[in-house]
Write a protein that holds these residues in place. Structure first.
Motif, mmCIF file in Angstrom:
data_model
loop_
_atom_site.group_PDB
_atom_site.id
_atom_site.type_symbol
_atom_site.label_atom_id
_atom_site.label_comp_id
_atom_site.label_asym_id
_atom_site.label_seq_id
_atom_site.Cartn_x
_atom_site.Cartn_y
_atom_site.Cartn_z
ATOM 1 N N THR A 2 -12.343 27.631 -50.173
ATOM 2 C CA THR A 2 -11.731 27.371 -48.873
ATOM 3 C C THR A 2 -11.775 28.625 -48.019
ATOM 4 O O THR A 2 -11.525 29.722 -48.511
ATOM 5 C CB THR A 2 -10.272 26.917 -49.041
ATOM 6 O OG1 THR A 2 -10.240 25.714 -49.807
ATOM 7 C CG2 THR A 2 -9.611 26.663 -47.702
ATOM 8 N N ARG A 4 -10.155 30.090 -44.367
ATOM 9 C CA ARG A 4 -9.071 29.844 -43.416
ATOM 10 C C ARG A 4 -9.207 30.787 -42.235
ATOM 11 O O ARG A 4 -9.528 31.958 -42.397
ATOM 12 C CB ARG A 4 -7.721 30.053 -44.088
ATOM 13 C CG ARG A 4 -6.547 29.993 -43.109
ATOM 14 C CD ARG A 4 -5.232 30.016 -43.805
ATOM 15 N NE ARG A 4 -4.903 28.627 -44.109
ATOM 16 C CZ ARG A 4 -3.704 28.191 -44.393
ATOM 17 N NH1 ARG A 4 -2.690 29.033 -44.451
ATOM 18 N NH2 ARG A 4 -3.488 26.933 -44.639
ATOM 19 N N ASP A 69 -8.732 25.269 -41.797
ATOM 20 C CA ASP A 69 -9.271 25.435 -43.146
ATOM 21 C C ASP A 69 -10.537 24.611 -43.285
ATOM 22 O O ASP A 69 -10.609 23.493 -42.768
ATOM 23 C CB ASP A 69 -8.292 24.919 -44.211
ATOM 24 C CG ASP A 69 -7.023 25.733 -44.320
ATOM 25 O OD1 ASP A 69 -6.981 26.860 -43.803
ATOM 26 O OD2 ASP A 69 -6.066 25.232 -44.932
ATOM 27 N N THR A 71 -13.034 23.491 -46.579
ATOM 28 C CA THR A 71 -13.222 23.533 -48.021
ATOM 29 C C THR A 71 -14.579 22.936 -48.351
ATOM 30 O O THR A 71 -14.912 21.836 -47.894
ATOM 31 C CB THR A 71 -12.107 22.745 -48.740
ATOM 32 O OG1 THR A 71 -10.847 23.287 -48.344
ATOM 33 C CG2 THR A 71 -12.260 22.832 -50.246
ATOM 34 N N THR A 72 -15.360 23.667 -49.142
ATOM 35 C CA THR A 72 -16.697 23.203 -49.511
ATOM 36 C C THR A 72 -16.597 22.091 -50.542
ATOM 37 O O THR A 72 -15.637 22.028 -51.316
ATOM 38 C CB THR A 72 -17.543 24.347 -50.091
ATOM 39 O OG1 THR A 72 -16.901 24.839 -51.256
ATOM 40 C CG2 THR A 72 -17.733 25.468 -49.098
#
Length: 114
Positions: A2, A4, A69, A71-72
């Protein structure tokens, strides 16, 4: 994994809905699926997923701080390279990001958006 990003522009409580609405419409226009919203009066948020399965979140947190955020969907653990782009504002050290402190004539206004 992640990543941010923290927004230091003051987004007034009266403008949170408008701010989140702009983000949600932009994400929909980009072909992202809106997977959820949290209409909380204290910490509202919007959640989305890109066609290649990245999860996105924009949320209002402590003292109105806005966070983005990403997130992969899946990664192999590896070293993380330093960013190759310079920030377009102050570069705050990890853990030293101030609460919102940059005023915007529009987003910081204490009235609802027109």
């Amino acid at each position: 994994m992640t990543r941010r990003r923290t927004v230091t522009t003051i987004v007034s409580e009266q403008r949170w809905g408008s701010f989140l609405g702009v983000i949600e419409r932009s994400w929909r226009k980009s072909g992202y699926e809106i997977t959820g919203t949290n209409p909380s009066r204290e910490m509202p948020s919007v959640f989305a997923r890109t066609p290649d399965r990245f999860d996105l979140t924009v949320e209002v947190g402590y003292k109105g701080q806005v966070f983005f955020d990403v997130t992969t969907p899946c990664v192999d653990e590896s070293e993380v390279a330093e960013s190759t782009t310079r920030p377009n504002g102050p570069a705050h050290p990890l853990g030293k990001i101030p609460t919102p402190n940059v005023r915007s004539d529009f987003w910081s206004a204490a009235t609802p958006a027109p």
